[in-house]
Design an enzyme around this catalytic site. Sequence first.
Site, mmCIF file in Angstrom:
data_model
loop_
_atom_site.group_PDB
_atom_site.id
_atom_site.type_symbol
_atom_site.label_atom_id
_atom_site.label_comp_id
_atom_site.label_asym_id
_atom_site.label_seq_id
_atom_site.Cartn_x
_atom_site.Cartn_y
_atom_site.Cartn_z
ATOM 1 N N GLU A 4 13.409 31.942 -0.285
ATOM 2 C CA GLU A 4 12.673 31.006 -1.146
ATOM 3 C C GLU A 4 11.487 31.784 -1.684
ATOM 4 O OE1 GLU A 4 13.402 27.992 -2.042
ATOM 5 O OE2 GLU A 4 14.960 27.407 -0.639
ATOM 6 N N CYS B 111 4.628 27.341 -5.889
ATOM 7 C CA CYS B 111 5.788 28.140 -6.297
ATOM 8 C C CYS B 111 6.498 27.483 -7.469
ATOM 9 C CB CYS B 111 6.736 28.330 -5.118
ATOM 10 S SG CYS B 111 7.239 26.796 -4.344
HETATM 11 P P1 NAD Z 1 3.992 36.800 1.121
HETATM 12 O O1 NAD Z 1 5.274 37.347 0.634
HETATM 13 O O2 NAD Z 1 2.788 37.657 1.023
HETATM 14 O O3 NAD Z 1 4.102 36.397 2.671
HETATM 15 C C1 NAD Z 1 5.014 35.432 3.131
HETATM 16 C C2 NAD Z 1 5.213 35.592 4.620
HETATM 17 O O4 NAD Z 1 5.853 36.840 4.873
HETATM 18 C C3 NAD Z 1 3.926 35.613 5.433
HETATM 19 O O5 NAD Z 1 4.106 34.872 6.616
HETATM 20 C C4 NAD Z 1 3.753 37.092 5.758
HETATM 21 O O6 NAD Z 1 3.022 37.341 6.936
HETATM 22 C C5 NAD Z 1 5.185 37.505 5.918
HETATM 23 N N1 NAD Z 1 5.415 38.959 5.762
HETATM 24 C C6 NAD Z 1 4.653 39.866 5.123
HETATM 25 N N2 NAD Z 1 5.236 41.088 5.199
HETATM 26 C C7 NAD Z 1 6.387 40.936 5.900
HETATM 27 C C8 NAD Z 1 7.428 41.819 6.281
HETATM 28 N N3 NAD Z 1 7.402 43.113 5.971
HETATM 29 N N4 NAD Z 1 8.472 41.309 6.972
HETATM 30 C C9 NAD Z 1 8.529 39.995 7.276
HETATM 31 N N5 NAD Z 1 7.565 39.107 6.937
HETATM 32 C C10 NAD Z 1 6.507 39.575 6.246
HETATM 33 O O7 NAD Z 1 3.817 35.418 0.369
HETATM 34 P P2 NAD Z 1 2.571 34.445 0.410
HETATM 35 O O8 NAD Z 1 1.474 35.096 -0.363
HETATM 36 O O9 NAD Z 1 2.304 33.991 1.786
HETATM 37 O O10 NAD Z 1 3.137 33.174 -0.391
HETATM 38 C C11 NAD Z 1 3.099 33.072 -1.764
HETATM 39 C C12 NAD Z 1 4.449 33.322 -2.379
HETATM 40 O O11 NAD Z 1 5.398 32.431 -1.806
HETATM 41 C C13 NAD Z 1 4.482 33.053 -3.862
HETATM 42 O O12 NAD Z 1 5.251 34.025 -4.517
HETATM 43 C C14 NAD Z 1 5.140 31.684 -3.940
HETATM 44 O O13 NAD Z 1 5.737 31.418 -5.180
HETATM 45 C C15 NAD Z 1 6.125 31.783 -2.837
HETATM 46 N N6 NAD Z 1 6.570 30.460 -2.387
HETATM 47 C C16 NAD Z 1 7.865 30.097 -2.616
HETATM 48 C C17 NAD Z 1 8.301 28.835 -2.236
HETATM 49 C C18 NAD Z 1 9.731 28.402 -2.456
HETATM 50 O O14 NAD Z 1 10.135 27.433 -1.848
HETATM 51 N N7 NAD Z 1 10.521 29.079 -3.266
HETATM 52 C C19 NAD Z 1 7.409 27.949 -1.603
HETATM 53 C C20 NAD Z 1 6.109 28.354 -1.396
HETATM 54 C C21 NAD Z 1 5.700 29.624 -1.778
#
Ligand code: NAD
Length: 510
Positions: free
Chosen positions: A252, A286
């Site tokens: 997602e 998102c």
């Molecule tokens: P992010 O990608 O920075 O982090 C998301 C999660 O991944 C966090 O818990 C982080 O600690 C973890 N993470 C970071 N590096 C990792 C790795 N190497 N391996 C595994 N996990 C890791 O995203 P964010 O800044 O927390 O969230 C914002 C993003 O999420 C935006 O792009 C938004 O559009 C998206 N989003 C999508 C949806 C959806 O349903 N499609 C919903 C909400 C947010």
Amino acid sequence: MSDQGSANGAAVGVLEPDAPSFVSYDPAGGGEVATFPQMTAERVRAVVDEARQAAAWWSALTWAEREQRLRKWAGVITRGHEELCELVHRENGKPRDDAFLEVFLAIEHIGWAAGHARKVLRPRRVGTGLLMANHAASLEYQPLGVVGVIGPWNYPVFTPIGSIAYALAAGNAVVFKPSEYTTAIGEWIVDAFAQADPDAPHQVLRLVTGTGPTGAALCESGVDKIAFTGSARTGRKVMAACAPSLTPVLMECGGKDAMIVAADADLGQAADAALWGAMSNAGQTCVGIERVYVVDTVKDEFVAELSAQIQKLALKPGDGPGAAYGPMTMPSQVDVVRRHIDDALAKGATAVVGGAGSVRAPYVEPTVLLDVPEESSAVREETFGPTITVKGVKDVEEAVTLANATAYGLGSSVYGRRGAMTVARRLRSGMTSVNAVIAFAGVPGLPFGGVGESGFGRIHGADGLREFTRPKAITRRRWSTPFEPTTFARNPKTMTILKKYAMARYGRKK
Ligand code: NAD
């Protein structure tokens, strides 16, 4: 939760004095909210191993027993909503009422998943066809085991519960790693589940805490699926970490959602929805509206509506009760928003509302950018701020082409009367709202997810339940026939019968 204390030892592990830890901050004031352990790969694996025992117990319960426990969890969250919303306000920054909206949607999803799991996933009979007419066939959806859920910070209750509730309802245990920016909220959700069933012999919902490396460790911990919500950039890393073990993933990711405004749209309503879609939650949604394509004949009127409504509503960010939205939750996002605004203006766009001076960390004032060239970062990349680009198009046809000209494909919106449904179908996105924005997220029976860089797989609805299962196909021979085709002792007449059947059924010329 207040009656359980913070950093529930059973869920998180006690903070040891010299062990690595991290702090989550209040994005408005910068104060510390809580400190959590930066969990190592060993610790994560130990939690997953314990969750596997919990999964065995949980999957052996009846549908009704799981439903009852999930509904109790929703009850604890509902009764604790004031405390939870206060925490969401503090740790994520959004207004308390918006926090409640998020909590309300999450509860609705728990209820739907709990109430529909049996109907969607229970064993069912399947027709067999002539070749296997002497067999009975059935299909059932079995739980995967342990699902790892990695969450973002922007909707720290609604988004992870969209995976957690459906995975639990399908009979799995869940190990949840919330975003490092909203870990206290994640802990509250997990503690609420434990509180809902204090006598349970196992904890089926477990918390692991940490930054990226802890998330990566969860991917490599032997879980049966990873449900990831976050940026496409991190999503790629998650897929790479899951590849060696062929651990399946649900992605997602982000979006660059467009709204199309047709000539026969109600412009007042379209402007109202565009503002909510773009600015609520400081644009950190998102499925937020980031681009508007409006038919030229009504463009000036629409832009005037946008400006007038921003003024009339006195849309402003802040921390107090009158604020329309809060600060940017993640400090580094402020620079992204500034870069997009600056780039758009440098390439010739006009700021109808706000502009370069709107970015005053941790807040960003509403910004409406007109005629932003399509190659600008404000049109191509996810901005995740309270900004919106507006571009005139000669007709809806051009609007669809431009709306679809993105690598993303999460949500979208169409405002108009005649032909709006046809336009909705042609938009390359997982979800579309007609004469509304983001409405699909509030319908628990509808699947939620994207295409392209927005990811794949679905949460919510029946598809969201099946996402956390493996289909199990079973056939059972009911009787033997003298015309068995799959035996070396085959009766030669068998093939004659089959060929005649094939010709009669499929071989006719018309
Ligand atoms: P992010 O990608 O920075 O982090 C998301 C999660 O991944 C966090 O818990 C982080 O600690 C973890 N993470 C970071 N590096 C990792 C790795 N190497 N391996 C595994 N996990 C890791 O995203 P964010 O800044 O927390 O969230 C914002 C993003 O999420 C935006 O792009 C938004 O559009 C998206 N989003 C999508 C949806 C959806 O349903 N499609 C919903 C909400 C947010």
